[in-house]
Enzyme design. Structure first.
Site, PDB file in Angstrom:
ATOM      1  N   HIS A   1      89.269  36.775  42.309  1.00 38.26           N
ATOM      2  CA  HIS A   1      88.495  36.834  41.062  1.00 38.26           C
ATOM      3  C   HIS A   1      87.020  36.615  41.378  1.00 38.26           C
ATOM      4  O   HIS A   1      86.665  35.907  42.294  1.00 38.26           O
ATOM      5  CB  HIS A   1      88.978  35.727  40.103  1.00 38.26           C
TER       6      HIS A   1
ATOM      7  N   ASP B   1      96.164  38.783  35.725  1.00 42.49           N
ATOM      8  CA  ASP B   1      96.930  40.038  35.784  1.00 42.49           C
ATOM      9  C   ASP B   1      98.180  39.940  36.642  1.00 42.49           C
ATOM     10  O   ASP B   1      99.011  40.852  36.613  1.00 42.49           O
ATOM     11  CB  ASP B   1      96.029  41.150  36.339  1.00 42.49           C
TER      12      ASP B   1
HETATM   13  C1  SDX Z   1      90.108  40.674  35.749  1.00 43.44           C
HETATM   14  O1  SDX Z   1      85.525  39.016  35.555  1.00 43.44           O
HETATM   15  C2  SDX Z   1      86.517  38.667  34.800  1.00 43.44           C
HETATM   16  O2  SDX Z   1      86.506  37.669  34.106  1.00 43.44           O
HETATM   17  C3  SDX Z   1      87.669  39.637  34.822  1.00 43.44           C
HETATM   18  C4  SDX Z   1      88.940  39.185  34.117  1.00 43.44           C
HETATM   19  C5  SDX Z   1      88.727  39.092  32.644  1.00 43.44           C
HETATM   20  O3  SDX Z   1      89.474  38.356  31.998  1.00 43.44           O
HETATM   21  O4  SDX Z   1      87.875  39.849  32.122  1.00 43.44           O
HETATM   22  O5  SDX Z   1      89.328  37.929  34.619  1.00 43.44           O
HETATM   23  C6  SDX Z   1      90.063  40.162  34.355  1.00 43.44           C
HETATM   24  O6  SDX Z   1      89.512  41.671  36.002  1.00 43.44           O
HETATM   25  C7  SDX Z   1      90.844  39.888  36.795  1.00 43.44           C
HETATM   26  C8  SDX Z   1      90.739  40.552  38.201  1.00 43.44           C
HETATM   27  C9  SDX Z   1      91.787  41.666  38.261  1.00 43.44           C
HETATM   28  N1  SDX Z   1      91.602  42.468  39.488  1.00 43.44           N
HETATM   29  C10 SDX Z   1      92.495  42.412  40.484  1.00 43.44           C
HETATM   30  O7  SDX Z   1      93.429  41.628  40.529  1.00 43.44           O
HETATM   31  C11 SDX Z   1      92.256  43.433  41.577  1.00 43.44           C
HETATM   32  C12 SDX Z   1      92.445  42.743  42.939  1.00 43.44           C
HETATM   33  N2  SDX Z   1      91.342  41.781  43.087  1.00 43.44           N
HETATM   34  C13 SDX Z   1      90.197  42.270  43.862  1.00 43.44           C
HETATM   35  O8  SDX Z   1      89.886  43.619  43.628  1.00 43.44           O
HETATM   36  C14 SDX Z   1      89.054  41.279  43.775  1.00 43.44           C
HETATM   37  O9  SDX Z   1      89.540  40.012  43.944  1.00 43.44           O
HETATM   38  C15 SDX Z   1      88.134  41.273  42.594  1.00 43.44           C
HETATM   39  C16 SDX Z   1      87.602  42.633  42.263  1.00 43.44           C
HETATM   40  C17 SDX Z   1      88.814  40.709  41.398  1.00 43.44           C
HETATM   41  C18 SDX Z   1      86.971  40.399  42.992  1.00 43.44           C
HETATM   42  O10 SDX Z   1      86.428  41.026  44.129  1.00 43.44           O
HETATM   43  P1  SDX Z   1      85.312  40.309  44.968  1.00 43.44           P
HETATM   44  O11 SDX Z   1      84.156  39.996  44.107  1.00 43.44           O
HETATM   45  O12 SDX Z   1      85.068  41.048  46.236  1.00 43.44           O
HETATM   46  O13 SDX Z   1      86.042  38.946  45.303  1.00 43.44           O
HETATM   47  P2  SDX Z   1      85.460  37.923  46.248  1.00 43.44           P
HETATM   48  O14 SDX Z   1      83.993  38.102  46.461  1.00 43.44           O
HETATM   49  O15 SDX Z   1      85.930  36.597  45.793  1.00 43.44           O
HETATM   50  O16 SDX Z   1      86.202  38.328  47.616  1.00 43.44           O
HETATM   51  C19 SDX Z   1      86.098  37.458  48.712  1.00 43.44           C
HETATM   52  C20 SDX Z   1      86.731  38.185  49.861  1.00 43.44           C
HETATM   53  C21 SDX Z   1      86.155  39.571  50.085  1.00 43.44           C
HETATM   54  O17 SDX Z   1      86.261  39.798  51.485  1.00 43.44           O
HETATM   55  P3  SDX Z   1      84.923  39.532  52.377  1.00 43.44           P
HETATM   56  O18 SDX Z   1      83.891  40.515  51.879  1.00 43.44           O
HETATM   57  O19 SDX Z   1      84.530  38.080  52.143  1.00 43.44           O
HETATM   58  O20 SDX Z   1      85.401  39.817  53.799  1.00 43.44           O
HETATM   59  O21 SDX Z   1      88.134  38.378  49.624  1.00 43.44           O
HETATM   60  C22 SDX Z   1      88.444  39.759  49.670  1.00 43.44           C
HETATM   61  C23 SDX Z   1      87.141  40.516  49.431  1.00 43.44           C
HETATM   62  O22 SDX Z   1      87.205  41.768  50.064  1.00 43.44           O
HETATM   63  N3  SDX Z   1      89.373  40.000  48.579  1.00 43.44           N
HETATM   64  C24 SDX Z   1      90.638  40.399  48.747  1.00 43.44           C
HETATM   65  C25 SDX Z   1      91.168  40.456  47.441  1.00 43.44           C
HETATM   66  N4  SDX Z   1      90.224  40.095  46.569  1.00 43.44           N
HETATM   67  C26 SDX Z   1      89.116  39.818  47.278  1.00 43.44           C
HETATM   68  N5  SDX Z   1      91.363  40.696  49.845  1.00 43.44           N
HETATM   69  C27 SDX Z   1      92.652  41.083  49.605  1.00 43.44           C
HETATM   70  N6  SDX Z   1      93.245  41.164  48.399  1.00 43.44           N
HETATM   71  C28 SDX Z   1      92.520  40.851  47.293  1.00 43.44           C
HETATM   72  N7  SDX Z   1      93.077  40.932  46.091  1.00 43.44           N
END
Ligand code: SDX
Length: 393
Positions: free
Chosen positions: A270, A327
């Site tokens: 998140h 989710d």
């Molecule tokens: C919602 O914003 C909100 O409030 C949204 C929401 C709402 O109520 O409106 O809460 C609803 O959208 C929830 C999120 C739903 N999406 C997913 O579940 C999709 C899977 N999650 C990822 O796509 C991701 O976690 C995000 C998009 C949610 C956040 O992405 P970020 O900003 O890249 O997350 P981060 O910066 O915390 O990531 C840290 C690291 C990154 O790697 P590095 O660049 O540090 O090497 O963790 C990795 C990311 O690539 N990472 C994941 C991951 N999520 C982040 N690796 C594997 N699997 C994942 N799910």
């Protein structure tokens, strides 16, 4: 609308805003709506009370609640012309594509009678949107399965009415299970608002230009559709079905950690929560309750819990603070309630409409509200002379 919009560097330099609706502490996994915890609201309140809280700042008194529910209930019908709008779509159109079109289409009926600078007209627009989204959503589903639309019923609660419009068929009486209705209402509460997420920020930016609220909410629907945002609930279920069996979990966890592999653990991670999303905990509890009550045994729930256990014991997820979000379990509950995966994000949009509308209203009512204008860091070429065609290449 008249109004004078001027460029405001302050608002857009960080793209941030002030808001009193929702507070999130991502480090501890806390979510408050106007000071009330999401756990309390999900367990003790109902969606209409939460709508009143978000829009008006307080939980309603019994009298206020009766009037609020009446005002929402008596706006649930859709203009018959909008029903014709559905017939332009292919039957296999994704329901979110229909939502983008039909919600935007509401502007054609209400734009001229919605002066956003008139408080009463802002409230009427808010009631219309909150009330009509379930009707629009249910009609999108009915259209996709070739069944007749159900008109809304004023004798049912918001959640009951939505389930009725979704699943009732003329051939038999539709019996609403109180447990299913309570679970539906709780799912609406859990998705109602979430501070300045991508779709809410979209609604605010669109609304900052003075665009009518119906068009702004349509923009929010479009943004929510993305798999990184509201589309994740549908993606989680598809992911669990792709994993198939708990023996395959380690392979998929390794893939999720591989930067060269596009596979991500959907429902994990998140932008704000670096701890457990409090909504996911309530959703997981709801999962167990609904499956037990409906006497359903969905292997995907066991698979999801095993995936959560193995991921949260993996250093990659622990160090990057990737926990299940709202989710992760919602898809399993929605599947148990009878919704097809294509409707999962539609339900998220129905529930989030109150948050979008409340945030839009809060922005419009801000003294001296100005048009948003996100800044950029220019990375293109510096100024250069034009080269005539014959001298190129
Ligand atoms: C919602 O914003 C909100 O409030 C949204 C929401 C709402 O109520 O409106 O809460 C609803 O959208 C929830 C999120 C739903 N999406 C997913 O579940 C999709 C899977 N999650 C990822 O796509 C991701 O976690 C995000 C998009 C949610 C956040 O992405 P970020 O900003 O890249 O997350 P981060 O910066 O915390 O990531 C840290 C690291 C990154 O790697 P590095 O660049 O540090 O090497 O963790 C990795 C990311 O690539 N990472 C994941 C991951 N999520 C982040 N690796 C594997 N699997 C994942 N799910």
């Amino acid at each position: 609308q008249t109004g004078h919009f001027t460029y405001d560097p302050g608002f857009t330099s960080t793209g941030s805003c002030e808001s009193g609706l929702t507070y999130i502490d991502g480090d501890v996994g806390q979510l408050l709506h106007r000071g009330y915890s999401i756990e309390d609201l999900a367990e003790k309140s109902d969606f209409m009370e939460v709508c009143h809280l978000l829009l008006n700042g307080e939980l309603p008194t019994p009298k206020e609640k009766e009037k609020f529910v009446h005002d929402v209930t008596y706006h649930t019908m859709l203009h018959e012309q909008l029903a014709n709008f559905y017939r332009g779509f292919r039957r296999d159109a994704h329901p979110m594509a229909i939502m983008c079109g039909v919600v935007g289409g509401l502007s054609a009926f209400y734009h001229d009678s919605t002066d956003i600078h008139d408080e009463h007209q802002r409230m009427v627009a808010s009631f219309r949107l909150i009330a009509k989204m379930p009707t629009i959503a249910a009609m999108a589903y009915k259209y996709s399965v070739g069944q007749p639309f159900n008109y809304p019923r004023n004798d049912l609660s918001y959640a009951e009415n939505f389930l009725y419009m979704m699943f009732a068929v003329p051939a038999e009486e539709y019996v609403i299970s109180p447990t299913v209705a309570r679970a539906m209402d709780r799912i609406f509460i859990l998705h109602a608002d979430h501070e300045q997420n991508a779709s809410t920020s979209t609604v605010r930016l669109a609304g900052s230009s003075g665009a009518n609220p119906f068009a702004c909410i349509a923009a929010g629907v479009a943004s929510l559709w993305g798999p990184a945002h509201g589309g994740a609930n549908e993606a989680v279920l598809n992911m669990l079905q792709q994993i198939g069996h708990k023996d395959n979990i380690p392979e998929f966890i390794e893939r999720a950690k591989d930067k060269d592999d596009p596979f991500r653990l959907m429902g994990f991670g998140h932008r704000v929560y670096k701890n457990y999303d409090p909504r996911a905990k309530v959703m997981q509890k709801s999962c167990h309750e609904v499956l037990e009550e409906l006497n359903l045994d969905d292997p995907l729930l066991e698979l999801a819990m095993e995936l959560e256990k193995l991921a949260l014991s993996d250093p990659y997820f622990v160090e990057k603070k990737l926990f299940p979000n709202v989710d992760f379990y919602s898809g399993i509950v929605l599947k148990a309630l009878g919704f097809p995966t294509s409707m999962f994000t539609v339900l998220f949009a129905v529930a989030r409409t109150v948050g979008w509308v409340a945030q839009w209203k809060e922005m419009i009512e801000e003294p001296g509200q100005k048009i948003g204008r996100p800044r950029q860091l220019y990375t293109g070429p510096t100024a250069r002379d034009y080269v005539p065609l014959e001298k190129r290449g």
